[in-house]
Write a protein that holds these residues in place. Structure first.
Motif, short mmCIF file in Angstrom:
data_model
loop_
_atom_site.label_atom_id
_atom_site.label_comp_id
_atom_site.label_asym_id
_atom_site.label_seq_id
_atom_site.Cartn_x
_atom_site.Cartn_y
_atom_site.Cartn_z
N VAL A 1 1.01 -1.24 -0.26
CA VAL A 1 0.06 -0.05 -0.06
C VAL A 1 0.93 1.13 0.11
O VAL A 1 2.02 1.27 0.67
N LEU A 2 0.54 2.30 -0.70
CA LEU A 2 1.12 3.45 -0.89
C LEU A 2 0.10 4.65 -0.82
O LEU A 2 -0.60 5.08 -1.47
N PRO A 3 -0.01 4.88 0.57
CA PRO A 3 -1.04 5.97 0.95
C PRO A 3 -0.48 7.30 0.53
O PRO A 3 0.91 7.77 0.93
N LEU A 4 -1.12 8.14 0.02
CA LEU A 4 -0.71 9.52 -0.69
C LEU A 4 -1.40 10.56 -0.01
O LEU A 4 -0.78 11.57 0.04
N HIS A 5 -2.56 10.61 0.48
CA HIS A 5 -3.37 11.42 1.25
C HIS A 5 -2.76 11.81 2.67
O HIS A 5 -2.58 10.99 3.33
N GLU A 6 -2.60 13.26 2.87
CA GLU A 6 -1.67 13.57 3.98
C GLU A 6 -2.59 12.80 5.15
O GLU A 6 -2.05 12.73 6.14
N PHE A 7 -3.97 13.18 5.14
CA PHE A 7 -4.71 12.44 6.44
C PHE A 7 -4.69 11.04 6.40
O PHE A 7 -4.87 10.66 7.68
N GLU A 8 -4.16 10.29 5.53
CA GLU A 8 -3.90 8.72 5.65
C GLU A 8 -2.45 8.62 6.46
O GLU A 8 -2.36 7.50 6.87
N GLY B 1 21.31 19.20 -2.53
CA GLY B 1 21.83 20.42 -2.42
C GLY B 1 23.52 20.22 -2.19
O GLY B 1 23.87 19.05 -1.92
N PRO B 2 24.14 21.22 -2.18
CA PRO B 2 25.78 21.08 -2.00
C PRO B 2 26.26 20.46 -0.71
O PRO B 2 27.26 19.74 -0.57
N ASP B 3 25.41 21.02 0.32
CA ASP B 3 25.62 20.44 1.69
C ASP B 3 25.28 19.34 2.23
O ASP B 3 25.69 18.36 2.67
N ALA B 4 23.82 18.94 1.85
CA ALA B 4 23.25 17.96 2.46
C ALA B 4 22.06 17.46 1.66
O ALA B 4 21.41 18.30 0.92
N LEU B 5 21.60 16.19 1.89
CA LEU B 5 20.28 15.73 1.31
C LEU B 5 19.33 15.99 2.21
O LEU B 5 19.52 15.46 3.37
N THR B 6 18.22 15.94 1.81
CA THR B 6 16.84 15.97 2.69
C THR B 6 15.79 15.09 2.17
O THR B 6 15.87 14.90 0.85
N ALA B 7 14.85 14.60 2.71
CA ALA B 7 13.74 13.97 2.14
C ALA B 7 12.48 14.47 2.42
O ALA B 7 12.35 14.66 3.59
N ILE B 8 11.51 14.88 1.60
CA ILE B 8 10.23 15.36 1.84
C ILE B 8 9.20 14.41 1.25
O ILE B 8 8.99 13.96 0.37
N LEU B 9 8.21 13.98 2.32
CA LEU B 9 7.42 12.81 1.90
C LEU B 9 6.56 13.42 0.93
O LEU B 9 5.83 14.75 1.10
N TYR B 10 6.10 12.64 0.13
CA TYR B 10 5.17 12.99 -1.26
C TYR B 10 3.72 12.84 -0.85
O TYR B 10 3.51 11.47 -0.37
N THR B 11 3.03 13.76 -0.53
CA THR B 11 1.73 13.54 -0.25
C THR B 11 0.70 14.54 -0.78
O THR B 11 1.27 15.43 -1.74
N ILE B 12 -0.74 14.21 -0.89
CA ILE B 12 -1.53 14.95 -1.51
C ILE B 12 -2.50 15.84 -0.48
O ILE B 12 -3.00 14.84 0.61
N ARG B 13 -2.54 16.73 -0.40
CA ARG B 13 -3.32 17.63 0.53
C ARG B 13 -5.08 17.60 0.18
O ARG B 13 -5.41 17.52 -0.86
#
Length: 166
Positions: free
Chosen positions: A69-76, A154-166
């Motif tokens: 399961v890949l939930p995408l809705h932010e509320f899930e 970026g040049p200094d560091a990586l970050t990950a941002i969760l892919y969601t739907i509002r």
């Protein structure tokens, strides 16, 4: 893999289809859903949104023999992350970070730029795209990432941002 992607009526969900080519994909969403299928996916209605999101999705997964399961809705996101152990008892994998770490991947949607790449991870491995950089592969492996993330590099560091739907 038989995969259920929520938010199936959204452009974001449709973009993800290319990451899962060759798999049995079900796009699912709440409320009214389209009544057609295509060669690459099927649509499934999840009913109306209510407080028993995880219970509803578990029943649907069991009824349709879904193993991922890949939930995408932010509320899930939080209800599903909290239910990971329950789903795993039925051999169903939820593609999300652990409930103890998930909030570190929430960022304001305004921080997401149109040119940011999205990447699919499963148990610390990059599933899509195949040409991910070593930095991204290391980020995924170190954090044992699961799910879909925007990964601005970026040049200094990586970050990950969760892919969601509002």
């Amino acid at each position: 893999m038989k995969l259920l992607i929520t938010g199936g009526k959204s452009a974001q969900a449709l973009k993800l289809l290319k990451a899962f080519e060759g798999h049995d994909i079900i796009l699912a969403d709440y409320g009214e859903t389209p009544a057609f299928t295509s060669p690459s996916y099927k649509f499934l209605g999840l009913g109306e949104v209510n407080e028993s999101i995880a219970h509803n999705l578990l029943n649907i997964c069991l009824d349709h023999q879904i193993d991922t399961v890949l939930p995408l809705h932010e509320f899930e996101i939080l209800p599903m992350a909290k239910s990971t152990v329950l789903f795993e008892e039925f051999q169903i994998r939820i593609l999300l970070p652990s409930v103890t770490e998930i909030t570190q991947y929430f960022y304001p949607q305004d921080d997401i730029q149109p040119d940011m790449k999205w990447i699919v991870f499963k148990e610390g491995a990059v599933l899509y795209p195949a040409e991910a950089t070593d930095n991204i592969k290391n980020l995924a492996q170190e954090n044992q990432l699961n799910g879909v993330f925007y990964v601005p590099e970026g040049p200094d560091a990586l970050t990950a941002i969760l892919y969601t739907i509002r």
